[in-house]
Design a protein around this motif. Structure first.
Motif, mmCIF file in Angstrom:
data_model
loop_
_atom_site.group_PDB
_atom_site.id
_atom_site.type_symbol
_atom_site.label_atom_id
_atom_site.label_comp_id
_atom_site.label_asym_id
_atom_site.label_seq_id
_atom_site.Cartn_x
_atom_site.Cartn_y
_atom_site.Cartn_z
ATOM 1 N N VAL A 60 87.974 -9.622 53.065
ATOM 2 C CA VAL A 60 86.517 -9.548 52.997
ATOM 3 C C VAL A 60 86.084 -8.086 53.022
ATOM 4 C CG1 VAL A 60 86.106 -11.786 54.087
ATOM 5 C CG2 VAL A 60 86.235 -9.756 55.500
ATOM 6 N N ALA A 61 85.001 -7.786 52.285
ATOM 7 C CA ALA A 61 84.451 -6.432 52.283
ATOM 8 C C ALA A 61 82.977 -6.510 51.941
ATOM 9 C CB ALA A 61 85.175 -5.555 51.270
ATOM 10 N N GLN A 62 82.170 -5.681 52.601
ATOM 11 C CA GLN A 62 80.747 -5.657 52.327
ATOM 12 C C GLN A 62 80.418 -4.610 51.278
ATOM 13 O OE1 GLN A 62 78.042 -5.098 55.614
ATOM 14 N NE2 GLN A 62 76.320 -4.844 54.250
ATOM 15 N N HIS A 63 79.433 -4.923 50.427
ATOM 16 C CA HIS A 63 78.885 -3.943 49.496
ATOM 17 C C HIS A 63 78.305 -2.799 50.335
ATOM 18 C CE1 HIS A 63 76.069 -2.121 46.669
ATOM 19 N NE2 HIS A 63 76.790 -2.663 45.697
ATOM 20 N N PRO A 64 78.424 -1.554 49.878
ATOM 21 C CA PRO A 64 77.964 -0.421 50.693
ATOM 22 C C PRO A 64 76.463 -0.383 50.966
ATOM 23 C CG PRO A 64 78.778 0.326 48.562
ATOM 24 C CD PRO A 64 79.059 -1.131 48.640
ATOM 25 N N SER A 65 75.637 -0.999 50.108
ATOM 26 C CA SER A 65 74.202 -0.901 50.347
ATOM 27 C C SER A 65 73.427 -2.211 50.195
ATOM 28 C CB SER A 65 73.584 0.151 49.419
ATOM 29 O OG SER A 65 73.808 -0.214 48.068
ATOM 30 N N LEU A 66 74.027 -3.237 49.628
ATOM 31 C CA LEU A 66 73.354 -4.517 49.426
ATOM 32 C C LEU A 66 73.923 -5.569 50.379
ATOM 33 C CD1 LEU A 66 73.323 -4.604 45.522
ATOM 34 C CD2 LEU A 66 71.423 -4.030 47.047
ATOM 35 N N PRO A 67 73.168 -6.630 50.669
ATOM 36 C CA PRO A 67 73.683 -7.688 51.543
ATOM 37 C C PRO A 67 74.621 -8.632 50.783
ATOM 38 C CG PRO A 67 71.458 -8.227 50.894
ATOM 39 C CD PRO A 67 71.764 -6.864 50.313
ATOM 40 N N LEU A 68 75.705 -8.075 50.259
ATOM 41 C CA LEU A 68 76.694 -8.823 49.498
ATOM 42 C C LEU A 68 78.053 -8.672 50.159
ATOM 43 C CD1 LEU A 68 75.719 -7.599 45.909
ATOM 44 C CD2 LEU A 68 75.013 -9.728 47.012
ATOM 45 N N ILE A 69 78.814 -9.770 50.191
ATOM 46 C CA ILE A 69 80.174 -9.727 50.719
ATOM 47 C C ILE A 69 81.115 -10.192 49.618
ATOM 48 C CG2 ILE A 69 81.798 -10.684 52.393
ATOM 49 C CD1 ILE A 69 79.494 -10.951 54.349
ATOM 50 N N ALA A 70 82.109 -9.388 49.345
ATOM 51 C CA ALA A 70 83.158 -9.757 48.392
ATOM 52 C C ALA A 70 84.314 -10.325 49.191
ATOM 53 C CB ALA A 70 83.615 -8.533 47.606
ATOM 54 N N CYS A 71 84.953 -11.350 48.642
ATOM 55 C CA CYS A 71 86.135 -11.893 49.312
ATOM 56 C C CYS A 71 87.138 -12.356 48.270
ATOM 57 C CB CYS A 71 85.761 -13.020 50.273
ATOM 58 S SG CYS A 71 85.131 -14.483 49.476
ATOM 59 N N SER A 72 88.378 -12.428 48.702
ATOM 60 C CA SER A 72 89.436 -12.907 47.821
ATOM 61 C C SER A 72 90.469 -13.635 48.651
ATOM 62 C CB SER A 72 90.081 -11.743 47.062
ATOM 63 O OG SER A 72 90.738 -10.882 47.963
#
Length: 166
Positions: A60-72
């Motif tokens: 999991v990782a958060q976008h640096p400035s938006l309320p978005l989380i990337a996951c794989s």
């Protein structure tokens, strides 16, 4: 121990990543069930559960400035989830509690019952929306991809007619 975050399991793997996200108001991690979990950091209260992989979510990782989380995970895709509502919920704890604490992936009014034929059609539409969102991520159209993912998630808020759709 300052706080514990319950509701996820790792039977086959270990917790590879947990991240403080949304201005450190929330904690996010994946699990062996294929879900991305988001909790309120200070209280440990579950805020959201997203279906994020067919098998396991381990990054999991958060976008640096938006309320978005990337996951794989095991799937070949990296998914991007908009968790903006959770950021507001973490800041306004009382408001979230009145709207239904711990809804864990359910829509505001709860899932709708459907027939087997409806469930198959819904899954097909959601899969197409997800694929379209993935294409848009690859093309750099992140806002459009988030809209596609939201639409796909909205489609999936239903109660299957049985535990087996085949």
């Amino acid at each position: 121990v300052v706080c514990q975050y319950r509701g996820r399991e790792n039977a086959d793997t270990c917790c590879k990543e947990a991240a403080l996200v949304l201005g450190e108001e929330c904690v996010a991690t994946g699990g062996d069930c294929g879900s991305l979990f988001v909790w309120h950091a200070a209280t440990g209260r579950p805020l959201r559960r997203f279906v994020a992989d067919r098998c396991i979510v381990n990054c999991v990782a958060q976008h640096p400035s938006l309320p978005l989380i990337a996951c794989s995970g095991i799937d070949s895709d990296v998914k991007l989830f908009d968790v903006g509502d959770e950021a507001q919920g973490a800041e306004a704890e009382g408001t979230r509690a009145r709207r239904g604490a711990g809804r864990m992936g359910m829509g505001e009014s709860g899932p709708r019952p459907v027939t087997l034929g409806d469930a198959r059609a819904i899954l097909t539409r959601a899969r197409r929306l997800r694929e379209q969102g993935n294409d848009r991520v690859r093309a750099g159209a992140l806002e459009a991809a988030v809209a596609d993912y939201r639409a796909a998630e909205s489609e999936l808020d239903f109660v299957a007619p049985s535990d087996r759709l085949a």
